[in-house]
Design an enzyme around this catalytic site. Structure first.
Site, PDB file in Angstrom:
ATOM      1  N   HIS A 277     -27.338  21.483  -1.318  1.00 52.23           N
ATOM      2  CA  HIS A 277     -27.459  22.096  -2.636  1.00 52.23           C
ATOM      3  C   HIS A 277     -26.499  23.260  -2.801  1.00 52.23           C
ATOM      4  O   HIS A 277     -26.342  24.033  -1.864  1.00 52.23           O
ATOM      5  CB  HIS A 277     -28.899  22.592  -2.820  1.00 52.23           C
TER       6      HIS A 277
ATOM      7  N   CYS B   9      -1.543   1.817  -3.029  1.00 49.71           N
ATOM      8  CA  CYS B   9      -2.490   2.915  -2.815  1.00 49.71           C
ATOM      9  C   CYS B   9      -1.851   4.301  -2.794  1.00 49.71           C
ATOM     10  O   CYS B   9      -2.330   5.217  -3.474  1.00 49.71           O
ATOM     11  CB  CYS B   9      -3.224   2.747  -1.478  1.00 49.71           C
TER      12      CYS B   9
ATOM     13  N   CYS C  77       0.824  -1.210   0.000  1.00 50.62           N
ATOM     14  CA  CYS C  77       0.000   0.000   0.000  1.00 50.62           C
ATOM     15  C   CYS C  77       0.857   1.258   0.000  1.00 50.62           C
ATOM     16  O   CYS C  77       0.666   2.156  -0.816  1.00 50.62           O
ATOM     17  CB  CYS C  77      -0.920  -0.022   1.227  1.00 50.62           C
TER      18      CYS C  77
ATOM     19  N   TYR D 217      -9.092  -3.086 -11.541  1.00 50.10           N
ATOM     20  CA  TYR D 217      -8.991  -1.691 -11.109  1.00 50.10           C
ATOM     21  C   TYR D 217      -7.579  -1.146 -11.275  1.00 50.10           C
ATOM     22  O   TYR D 217      -7.401   0.026 -11.599  1.00 50.10           O
ATOM     23  CB  TYR D 217      -9.552  -1.497  -9.692  1.00 50.10           C
TER      24      TYR D 217
ATOM     25  N   ARG E 102      -9.326  -8.790 -22.148  1.00 56.30           N
ATOM     26  CA  ARG E 102      -9.923  -9.921 -22.875  1.00 56.30           C
ATOM     27  C   ARG E 102     -11.419 -10.051 -22.629  1.00 56.30           C
ATOM     28  O   ARG E 102     -12.135 -10.669 -23.408  1.00 56.30           O
ATOM     29  CB  ARG E 102      -9.195 -11.213 -22.519  1.00 56.30           C
TER      30      ARG E 102
ATOM     31  N   GLU F  63      -7.027   2.089 -13.482  1.00 59.45           N
ATOM     32  CA  GLU F  63      -6.530   3.296 -12.817  1.00 59.45           C
ATOM     33  C   GLU F  63      -5.271   3.819 -13.507  1.00 59.45           C
ATOM     34  O   GLU F  63      -5.146   5.024 -13.763  1.00 59.45           O
ATOM     35  CB  GLU F  63      -6.216   3.001 -11.344  1.00 59.45           C
TER      36      GLU F  63
ATOM     37  N   ARG G 225     -14.740  -5.938 -13.965  1.00 58.11           N
ATOM     38  CA  ARG G 225     -15.640  -7.085 -13.771  1.00 58.11           C
ATOM     39  C   ARG G 225     -16.045  -7.200 -12.290  1.00 58.11           C
ATOM     40  O   ARG G 225     -15.225  -6.965 -11.398  1.00 58.11           O
ATOM     41  CB  ARG G 225     -14.917  -8.362 -14.205  1.00 58.11           C
TER      42      ARG G 225
ATOM     43  N   LYS H  40       0.144   5.469  -5.998  1.00 63.42           N
ATOM     44  CA  LYS H  40      -0.864   5.521  -7.063  1.00 63.42           C
ATOM     45  C   LYS H  40      -1.742   6.745  -6.927  1.00 63.42           C
ATOM     46  O   LYS H  40      -1.962   7.480  -7.886  1.00 63.42           O
ATOM     47  CB  LYS H  40      -1.718   4.258  -7.001  1.00 63.42           C
TER      48      LYS H  40
ATOM     49  N   GLU I 178     -26.441  15.338  -4.010  1.00 61.79           N
ATOM     50  CA  GLU I 178     -27.813  15.593  -3.545  1.00 61.79           C
ATOM     51  C   GLU I 178     -28.809  14.715  -4.301  1.00 61.79           C
ATOM     52  O   GLU I 178     -29.893  14.424  -3.816  1.00 61.79           O
ATOM     53  CB  GLU I 178     -28.186  17.071  -3.659  1.00 61.79           C
TER      54      GLU I 178
HETATM   55  P1  FAD Z   1       1.380  -6.053   1.959  1.00 64.29           P
HETATM   56  O1  FAD Z   1       1.053  -4.622   2.159  1.00 64.29           O
HETATM   57  O2  FAD Z   1       1.636  -6.525   0.571  1.00 64.29           O
HETATM   58  O3  FAD Z   1       2.640  -6.357   2.873  1.00 64.29           O
HETATM   59  C1  FAD Z   1       3.289  -7.592   2.853  1.00 64.29           C
HETATM   60  C2  FAD Z   1       4.736  -7.388   3.215  1.00 64.29           C
HETATM   61  O4  FAD Z   1       5.330  -8.650   3.499  1.00 64.29           O
HETATM   62  C3  FAD Z   1       5.566  -6.762   2.113  1.00 64.29           C
HETATM   63  O5  FAD Z   1       6.195  -5.583   2.595  1.00 64.29           O
HETATM   64  C4  FAD Z   1       6.581  -7.839   1.732  1.00 64.29           C
HETATM   65  O6  FAD Z   1       7.839  -7.298   1.396  1.00 64.29           O
HETATM   66  C5  FAD Z   1       6.655  -8.633   3.035  1.00 64.29           C
HETATM   67  N1  FAD Z   1       7.074 -10.044   2.871  1.00 64.29           N
HETATM   68  C6  FAD Z   1       6.585 -10.941   1.981  1.00 64.29           C
HETATM   69  N2  FAD Z   1       7.155 -12.148   2.180  1.00 64.29           N
HETATM   70  C7  FAD Z   1       8.020 -12.006   3.228  1.00 64.29           C
HETATM   71  C8  FAD Z   1       8.904 -12.907   3.904  1.00 64.29           C
HETATM   72  N3  FAD Z   1       8.973 -14.194   3.587  1.00 64.29           N
HETATM   73  N4  FAD Z   1       9.668 -12.418   4.926  1.00 64.29           N
HETATM   74  C9  FAD Z   1       9.580 -11.091   5.273  1.00 64.29           C
HETATM   75  N5  FAD Z   1       8.771 -10.211   4.663  1.00 64.29           N
HETATM   76  C10 FAD Z   1       7.986 -10.663   3.651  1.00 64.29           C
HETATM   77  N6  FAD Z   1      -5.983  -1.064  -1.452  1.00 64.29           N
HETATM   78  C11 FAD Z   1      -6.857  -0.113  -1.048  1.00 64.29           C
HETATM   79  O7  FAD Z   1      -7.512  -0.276  -0.020  1.00 64.29           O
HETATM   80  N7  FAD Z   1      -7.015   1.054  -1.794  1.00 64.29           N
HETATM   81  C12 FAD Z   1      -6.305   1.293  -2.904  1.00 64.29           C
HETATM   82  O8  FAD Z   1      -6.465   2.340  -3.530  1.00 64.29           O
HETATM   83  C13 FAD Z   1      -5.368   0.305  -3.332  1.00 64.29           C
HETATM   84  N8  FAD Z   1      -4.609   0.516  -4.443  1.00 64.29           N
HETATM   85  C14 FAD Z   1      -3.686  -0.415  -4.814  1.00 64.29           C
HETATM   86  C15 FAD Z   1      -2.914  -0.163  -5.945  1.00 64.29           C
HETATM   87  C16 FAD Z   1      -1.985  -1.089  -6.365  1.00 64.29           C
HETATM   88  C17 FAD Z   1      -1.143  -0.784  -7.588  1.00 64.29           C
HETATM   89  C18 FAD Z   1      -1.819  -2.304  -5.636  1.00 64.29           C
HETATM   90  C19 FAD Z   1      -0.801  -3.322  -6.078  1.00 64.29           C
HETATM   91  C20 FAD Z   1      -2.571  -2.562  -4.505  1.00 64.29           C
HETATM   92  C21 FAD Z   1      -3.518  -1.619  -4.090  1.00 64.29           C
HETATM   93  N9  FAD Z   1      -4.333  -1.839  -2.966  1.00 64.29           N
HETATM   94  C22 FAD Z   1      -5.238  -0.878  -2.571  1.00 64.29           C
HETATM   95  C23 FAD Z   1      -4.265  -3.119  -2.211  1.00 64.29           C
HETATM   96  C24 FAD Z   1      -3.430  -2.962  -0.944  1.00 64.29           C
HETATM   97  O9  FAD Z   1      -2.173  -2.425  -1.267  1.00 64.29           O
HETATM   98  C25 FAD Z   1      -3.282  -4.314  -0.266  1.00 64.29           C
HETATM   99  O10 FAD Z   1      -4.556  -4.867  -0.057  1.00 64.29           O
HETATM  100  C26 FAD Z   1      -2.572  -4.211   1.091  1.00 64.29           C
HETATM  101  O11 FAD Z   1      -1.298  -3.639   0.942  1.00 64.29           O
HETATM  102  C27 FAD Z   1      -2.462  -5.597   1.732  1.00 64.29           C
HETATM  103  O12 FAD Z   1      -1.748  -5.505   2.929  1.00 64.29           O
HETATM  104  P2  FAD Z   1      -0.976  -6.782   3.504  1.00 64.29           P
HETATM  105  O13 FAD Z   1      -0.524  -6.386   4.866  1.00 64.29           O
HETATM  106  O14 FAD Z   1      -1.811  -7.977   3.367  1.00 64.29           O
HETATM  107  O15 FAD Z   1       0.259  -7.011   2.530  1.00 64.29           O
END
Ligand code: FAD
Length: 451
Positions: free
Chosen positions: A434, A47, A42, A177, A198, A181, A204, A50, A439
């Site tokens: 308004h 997020c 994120c 998305y 596709r 975006e 979707r 972006k 509204e």
């Molecule tokens: P992550 O934030 O992915 O964190 C996981 C972390 O684990 C990473 O830092 C990774 O390096 C680390 N990791 C992985 N494996 C290991 C390991 N074995 N050992 C140590 N560290 C490890 N969500 C929204 O709500 N709004 C948005 O506008 C939005 N826009 C997005 C735009 C893009 C381009 C993308 C790709 C995602 C977007 N998302 C958005 C989704 C959002 O980013 C994710 O849902 C969120 O970051 C998930 O959080 P998480 O904690 O599950 O994982």
């Protein structure tokens, strides 16, 4: 048995950082391993960067509109180097905020990859072993390329923030998305954008009428969208990439970006070996309390592939802490999650699409599409959509769909009403603000469709 920690979190993204911090603040001894940058997808490649790019890309239009309002100004050139430099500074700042949040809560951090050895043991990349009473998997997901010949020539959303220069032309492959975006963002920054998807329509799963309008407006603004079109292969040709598509077309692009899906980060974690069940996409299978098949191991966020959004990962993390450390078993609530899609125009949505609602019960649909005052005065032809899907039986608003500038901000508030179970008559009882676009949500009198 004495463990090194009460909780070991793998992954320092949205979900992992929140869970680690809250558990530590509650008195637990907590450690967290992060192999890349703190803040995760994120903050570093999702997020946040972006949305900043969305803002950057909207200024050209704002300058154009300002002229219609009497301002004597001309748009200048967008300087990618300036923006990227400032973006990187902001991400550095935010990463530090995340590090400090952990430090100040007393969480011990390891800047290394981690994997599991058994139900209570984590092995760090340097070979150190740490034991914990509970282990939380919060390793998120990553973009995947489609596996067509030459796909190594393409980039993903991870790379887009690091480009040395903006390409003159780009092909974006995908219709979700993220693809849509970035089509809007790059189009706004002056890149010649083609998008291949596709399927029959982008976005979707969202309301058909809403996604139809987004798609139409994206095309109006200059995105060259080809539906029902997939790629066959990619070939380097000088500085460009030649792309063959299923529509029989061959075209050259400076860059190709794949937004064709994401996969949970479960490879090489030793999960199957310790008995953690994985699903078809490789996601960690959890119960309603985010517990895996191994009782001491829990998983939250994108690695579980439930609802892949930052606020959801955070809530799953908080519910995990309530359940495991506060003796208050709590299921994360995945019902009626409001979301925004930062396409141009933006879309905000909560609840059921018209199509899903109709499959479920008899409904009434209230919808209005019109040219908003601000843009219309500036001579733009773009339209917005305000839509409510209402249950005939209970009168409850089952879904609210908005396509408009600021739709994300609007849906957050409409989401409260829908989550509270507001009826159409509750909306009607609310006095209009308004003149605003929203509204219309409280002034629609006659259904446009029933059944
Ligand atoms: P992550 O934030 O992915 O964190 C996981 C972390 O684990 C990473 O830092 C990774 O390096 C680390 N990791 C992985 N494996 C290991 C390991 N074995 N050992 C140590 N560290 C490890 N969500 C929204 O709500 N709004 C948005 O506008 C939005 N826009 C997005 C735009 C893009 C381009 C993308 C790709 C995602 C977007 N998302 C958005 C989704 C959002 O980013 C994710 O849902 C969120 O970051 C998930 O959080 P998480 O904690 O599950 O994982």
């Amino acid at each position: 048995m004495a463990f090194d920690y009460d909780l070991f979190v793998i992954g320092g993204g949205s979900g992992g950082v929140r869970a680690a911090r809250v558990a530590a603040q509650d008195g637990a001894k907590v450690a967290l391993a992060e192999e890349d940058r703190y803040g995760g997808t994120c903050v570093i490649r999702g997020c946040v960067p972006k949305k900043l790019m969305v803002f950057a890309s909207e200024y050209a239009g704002v300058v154009e509109d300002a002229k219609s309002y009497g301002w004597a100004i001309e748009p200048g050139q967008f300087d990618w180097d300036v923006f990227r430099g400032r973006l990187n500074d902001e991400l550095d700042r935010l990463e530090n905020v995340y590090r400090n949040l952990l430090k100040n809560s007393g969480v011990e951090t390891f800047d290394q990859r981690a994997h599991l050895e058994d139900a209570h043991t984590v092995v760090l990349a340097d070979g150190t072993k740490k034991t914990a009473k509970h282990i939380l998997l919060a390793t998120g997901g990553r973009p995947v390329k489609p596996g067509v010949p030459g796909d190594e020539l393409g980039i993903t959303s991870n790379d887009i923030f690091h480009l040395d220069e903006l390409p003159e032309s780009i092909l974006i492959v995908g219709g979700g998305y993220i693809a849509s975006e970035f089509a809007g963002i790059l189009n706004g920054l002056g890149v010649d954008v083609t998008q291949y998807y596709r399927g029959a329509q982008i976005l979707r799963g969202f309301d058909d009428e809403a996604r139809g309008l987004v798609s139409e407006e994206m095309c109006q603004r200059g995105v060259n969208l080809h539906l029902g079109t997939d790629i066959i292969d990619l070939q380097q040709e000088g500085d460009k990439i030649r792309v063959r598509a299923t529509n029989g077309k061959e075209a050259l692009f400076d860059k190709v970006m794949f937004a064709t899906g994401r996969a949970p980060n479960t490879e090489g974690l030793g999960l199957a070996e310790v008995g953690v069940e994985l699903g078809r996409k490789g996601e960690v299978v959890v119960d309603d309390y985010s517990q895996t098949a191994v009782p001491s191991i829990y998983a939250i966020g994108d690695v579980t592939d439930r609802v892949n959004l930052t606020p959801v990962a955070i809530r799953e993390g908080m519910a995990f802490v309530e359940t495991v450390f506060k003796g208050n078993p709590t299921k994360p609530d995945h019902d009626l999650i409001p979301t925004a899609i930062f396409t141009q125009p933006e879309m905000g949505t909560v609840g059921l699409s018209e199509e899903d609602a109709r499959d479920q019960e008899p409904i009434e649909v209230y919808a209005t599409s019109f040219k908003p005052m601000q843009q219309s005065f500036a001579g733009r032809s773009e339209r917005v959509l305000m839509k409510l899907v209402v249950s005939q039986k209970t009168r409850k608003v089952l879904g609210c769909h908005i396509v408009a500038p600021g739709a994300g901000e609007m849906i957050q508030l409409a989401g409260i009403a829908v989550k509270m179970g507001a009826t159409k008559e509750d909306f009607d009882r609310t006095v209009a603000v308004h003149p605003t676009m929203s509204e219309e949500l409280v002034t629609m009198k006659t259904p446009v469709r029933t059944g």
